[in-house]
Design an enzyme around this catalytic site. Structure first.
Site, PDB file in Angstrom:
ATOM      1  CG  ASN A  68      -2.013   1.142   1.271  1.00 23.17           C
ATOM      2  OD1 ASN A  68      -2.082   1.895   0.361  1.00 23.17           O
ATOM      3  ND2 ASN A  68      -2.749   1.216   2.302  1.00 23.17           N
ATOM      4  NE  ARG A 114      -6.392   0.913   0.482  1.00 22.60           N
ATOM      5  CZ  ARG A 114      -6.664   2.225   0.948  1.00 22.60           C
ATOM      6  NH1 ARG A 114      -5.342   2.984   1.236  1.00 22.60           N
ATOM      7  NH2 ARG A 114      -7.751   2.780   1.021  1.00 22.60           N
ATOM      8  CG  HIS A 165     -13.200   2.645   3.296  1.00 22.34           C
ATOM      9  ND1 HIS A 165     -14.052   3.379   4.252  1.00 22.34           N
ATOM     10  CD2 HIS A 165     -12.012   2.826   3.481  1.00 22.34           C
ATOM     11  CE1 HIS A 165     -13.134   4.157   4.916  1.00 22.34           C
ATOM     12  NE2 HIS A 165     -12.085   4.116   4.493  1.00 22.34           N
ATOM     13  NE  ARG A 212     -11.111  11.449   4.632  1.00 23.22           N
ATOM     14  CZ  ARG A 212     -11.015  10.190   4.283  1.00 23.22           C
ATOM     15  NH1 ARG A 212     -12.065   9.494   3.875  1.00 23.22           N
ATOM     16  NH2 ARG A 212      -9.767   9.339   4.551  1.00 23.22           N
ATOM     17  CD  GLU A 239     -11.923  -4.399  13.377  1.00 24.95           C
ATOM     18  OE1 GLU A 239     -10.551  -4.862  14.327  1.00 24.95           O
ATOM     19  OE2 GLU A 239     -11.740  -4.355  12.212  1.00 24.95           O
ATOM     20  CD  GLU A 275      -9.063  -1.901   4.323  1.00 29.00           C
ATOM     21  OE1 GLU A 275      -8.677  -1.047   4.974  1.00 29.00           O
ATOM     22  OE2 GLU A 275      -9.303  -1.232   3.002  1.00 29.00           O
TER      23      GLU A 275
END
Ligand code: AMP
Length: 394
Positions: free
Chosen positions: A10, A91, A180, A239, A331, A382
């Site tokens: 990534n 990614r 996502h 954001r 989580e 991911e």
């Protein structure tokens, strides 16, 4: 014979995160991070089993960073020559309209990722740096791009289309791409598996520093909260999520702000950070519990937005079988889960408090047997999702 492995990369504008994954076993064999590439002094951390090796010193560019990482694999382990790497999975945040699944990277695919830079200005140029150097340094294995937008390429047109002038929207490719997606696909698939059912109307809440919701019917995404860019939707660490676009006109006219300033304001100085000064959910919760009204307001704005998405997605799907929480706050923050589910009590959704308070890295159910909707917590992964998608092509 060593099991087949995938090196997942990534690549960010000044960082490279990586993980060596055994996709069949679902395990991580080694992982690490190169930070502050191009700055005065960089930092590299490589983890293999119990060993953590850290290096401080300048990392002038992505090529130098990856070369150092490959040397660390040789020095600290596991040796890549013996790791049976069958693919490198990259990614990629923005796949635009071109990619509805993973793609083997060749010149044409690289060019498409480049063409999509205007739609993913923060991410795609950085991914290309990682892809270029990795293809050069590891030219003997296929490289696969796995797109964050792919899971949402099949959104129904009514969910993907903005009510914007068609000519302008077409010319500038303005539509809802989502983001996502790798996580939403992985977690909704895991929820189906956990519940032993494919015919599910489910909502996945990916609540990390970036946050997004998706509505998934029988394994297919039918709506998602991020849009043209990852700015739309839920309240996030920094954001705004949804905001009246007229706020932009107002800031241009009244505050004389530039586009770059507003971009930075909405993407980095807003959300939890803009409301409280802290973009970390833990800090905001501590302050709310200590009685700070502004921190409590920030949590309430966050929850109100989440609740609206859960309500609207239930209506869009014509029902709801399962809600799954994932990512950092989803989580780990049992209070957040309890507060959202408490707001769904009028619809018969009920949490088992004891189960909700258990901390675990395993997929688990936290609703009571008589709850109208099953509520789950499933850790997202991911890297594993990217590795598994890459494997499908090699
Ligand atoms: P991610 O982007 O998935 O790494 O998630 C980061 C977010 O998860 C941050 O807002 C963290 O505050 C939040 N988070 C991580 N651990 C916890 C925790 N134990 N309680 C509440 N929030 C947490």
């Amino acid at each position: 014979m060593t099991a087949a492995t995938v090196l997942v990369i990534n690549s960010g504008s000044s960082s490279i995160k990586y993980q060596l994954v055994d996709p069949a076993a679902g395990t991580s064999l080694a992982s690490g991070l190169v930070e502050r590439i191009g700055e005065e002094t960089g930092h590299i951390e490589h983890k293999y089993g119990e060993t953590v090796k850290e290096i401080d010193g300048p990392v002038p560019d992505h090529g130098d960073g990856l070369r150092k990482v490959l040397a660390l694999f040789d020095e600290v382990g596991p040796k890549l020559s013996e790791a049976n790497i069958v693919a490198v999975g990259h990614r990629v945040v923005q796949g635009g309209k071109y990619f509805s699944g993973p793609a083997i990277i060749d010149e044409a695919v690289e060019q498409k990722i480049r063409d999509l830079c205007p739609l993913g200005p923060l991410h795609n140029p950085a991914h290309l740096k990682g892809i270029d150097v990795a293809r050069e340094l590891m030219s003997n294995v296929p490289h696969v791009a796995v797109f964050d937008t792919a899971f949402f390429q099949g959104l129904p047109d009514e969910a993907a289309t903005y009510a914007l002038n068609k000519e302008v929207a077409d010319k500038y490719e303005i539509r809802r791409y989502g983001a996502h997606g790798t996580s939403h696909q992985f977690v909704s698939g895991a929820a189906s598996e956990f519940l032993g059912r494919d015919d599910l109307k489910q909502i996945v809440l990916h609540l990390g520093n970036g946050a997004s919701a998706s509505a998934v019917v029988n394994g297919k995404a039918v709506d998602t909260s991020m849009g043209l860019t990852p700015l739309e939707g839920l309240v996030m660490g920094g954001r705004t999520g949804d905001i009246d676009p007229a706020a932009v006109f107002h800031l241009v006219r009244e505050a004389k702000m530039s586009v770059e300033e507003i971009d930075n304001l909405f993407n980095k100085q807003s959300g939890l950070k803009g409301l409280t000064g802290d973009n970390d959910m833990r800090g905001v919760r501590e302050r709310a519990e200590a009685g700070e009204a502004q921190a409590r307001l920030a949590l309430d704005v966050y929850l109100h937005r989440l609740l609206k998405y859960v309500g609207s997605y239930t209506a869009v799907m014509g029902g709801l079988d399962a809600i799954t929480f994932t990512a950092g706050a989803g989580e780990n923050d049992s209070h957040l889960r309890a507060e959202l589910v408490a707001r769904l009590a009028p619809f018969g959704v009920k949490l088992d408090e004891e189960k909700n308070n258990v901390r675990s890295k395993e997929a688990r159910e936290i609703s009571t047997p008589d709850s109208t909707v099953r509520v789950l917590v499933i850790p997202t992964n991911e890297e594993l999702a990217i590795a598994r998608q890459a494997m499908t092509l090699v």
